[in-house]
Enzyme design. Structure first.
Site, PDB file in Angstrom:
ATOM      1  N   ARG A 221       0.829  -1.210   0.000  1.00 10.67           N
ATOM      2  CA  ARG A 221       0.000   0.000   0.000  1.00 10.67           C
ATOM      3  C   ARG A 221       0.865   1.263   0.000  1.00 10.67           C
ATOM      4  NH1 ARG A 221      -2.829   2.401   4.872  1.00 10.67           N
ATOM      5  NH2 ARG A 221      -4.086   4.092   4.012  1.00 10.67           N
TER       6      ARG A 221
ATOM      7  N   HIS B  61       0.409   4.014  -2.912  1.00 15.18           N
ATOM      8  CA  HIS B  61      -0.052   5.386  -2.680  1.00 15.18           C
ATOM      9  C   HIS B  61       1.035   6.427  -2.971  1.00 15.18           C
ATOM     10  CE1 HIS B  61      -4.106   4.879  -0.569  1.00 15.18           C
ATOM     11  NE2 HIS B  61      -3.779   3.702  -1.070  1.00 15.18           N
TER      12      HIS B  61
ATOM     13  N   HIS C   1      -5.806  -6.719  -3.526  1.00 15.46           N
ATOM     14  CA  HIS C   1      -6.659  -6.849  -2.338  1.00 15.46           C
ATOM     15  C   HIS C   1      -6.735  -8.291  -1.841  1.00 15.46           C
ATOM     16  CE1 HIS C   1      -9.096  -2.861  -2.919  1.00 15.46           C
ATOM     17  NE2 HIS C   1      -7.896  -2.677  -2.379  1.00 15.46           N
TER      18      HIS C   1
ATOM     19  N   TRP D 148     -10.349  -8.782   2.734  1.00  9.29           N
ATOM     20  CA  TRP D 148     -10.990  -9.230   1.510  1.00  9.29           C
ATOM     21  C   TRP D 148     -10.983 -10.758   1.416  1.00  9.29           C
ATOM     22  CZ3 TRP D 148      -8.071  -4.794   1.790  1.00  9.29           C
ATOM     23  CH2 TRP D 148      -8.644  -3.617   1.311  1.00  9.29           C
TER      24      TRP D 148
ATOM     25  N   ASP E  70     -14.648  -2.980  -5.472  1.00  5.37           N
ATOM     26  CA  ASP E  70     -14.374  -4.376  -5.834  1.00  5.37           C
ATOM     27  C   ASP E  70     -15.580  -4.983  -6.540  1.00  5.37           C
ATOM     28  OD1 ASP E  70     -11.785  -4.553  -4.388  1.00  5.37           O
ATOM     29  OD2 ASP E  70     -13.035  -4.411  -2.593  1.00  5.37           O
TER      30      ASP E  70
END
Length: 255
Positions: free
Chosen positions: A18, A22, A152, A168, A210
């Site tokens: 992540r 980002h 995910h 997830w 999603d």
């Protein structure tokens, strides 16, 4: 070796992915053009280090890497390259594909060297139109969006960061194609007041962004990746490397 040991000891692979996502994902050619992976989140007085979408990254992910960055930055590697490499090592360490890393990203000198806003640059838990509005100006196709969403398969939402809670996939530290299998194979009940669905028996979640992948033309890629993990890995690596290199110039294959 240092990064792999960190991932195995702290089980922190998802947040390292992540962090790179980002850092690099702010790039756009849309109304708000520019942006690149430059580790601007190191500065929390202004800019990317203050974005709501980046909650947890300056306070959790960056400190996790501090022993390694203290050892190697800036003599051997930049922070931005370290974050890129950390995500790629984490992906492979959790069972995912090998991701080639190129080097030469330059670090921000202050928070002002980052982009001005997350809006229009980083995705939220919204539908197809939002996904395309975010990703198409970065040079991604619908297939790329589906492949990148497969990240995910690891990690979870944290209430103190996004306001949402849940993983997830049941094994949220294994990088495989479970995300696509679950997206198709489980029933997702809407959660009142939250932009997501929940599978009660496994206590797993899917955000509205999603669930949007169950619409055409995304669904054909979801179906492909659910039955063919190699196809997912191939397309993921292609899109992920593009994400990590957007806005960069003069990258090289070696440190």
């Amino acid at each position: 070796a240092d990064i792999k040991a960190l991932v195995e000891e702290k089980k922190c692979g998802p947040i390292l992915i992540r962090l790179s996502w980002h850092d690099a994902g702010v790039y756009s050619t849309g109304k708000l053009a520019g942006g690149c992976p430059n580790a601007a989140m190191r500065f929390t007085d202004a800019g990317e280090g203050t974005f709501g979408a980046n909650a947890g990254l300056p306070t959790v992910a960056i400190p996790l890497l501090k022993p390694i960055s203290d050892k190697y930055v800036p003599d051997k590697i930049s922070h931005a390259d370290l974050w890129t490499l950390a995500a790629n090592v984490a992906t492979e360490s959790m069972g995912g594909p090998h991701v080639p890393t190129r080097y030469g990203r330059k670090d921000a000198a202050s928070g002002g060297d980052g982009v001005e806003s997350q809006d229009g640059r980083l995705p939220g838990p919204e539908g197809v139109d939002h996904l395309r509005a975010i990703f198409h100006p970065k040079g991604f196709t619908d297939k790329d969006i589906a492949a990148l969403s497969g990240a995910h398969t690891v990690g979870s939402c944290h209430g103190d960061r996004s306001g949402l809670v849940g993983s997830w996939c049941e094994d949220d530290r294994k990088f495989d194609n479970s995300y696509f299998k679950d997206l198709l194979g489980k029933s997702w009940e809407p959660v009142e007041g939250c932009p997501m669905g929940k599978h009660a028996a496994s206590n797993t979640i899917m955000l509205n962004s999603d669930l949007a992948l169950l619409e055409a033309p995304f669904k054909e890629y979801v179906e492909l990746y659910a039955k063919d993990q190699d196809a997912f890995f191939k397309d993921y690596v292609s899109a992920w490397v593009k994400l990590q290199e957007n806005g960069c110039e003069g990258l090289r294959d070696t440190l």
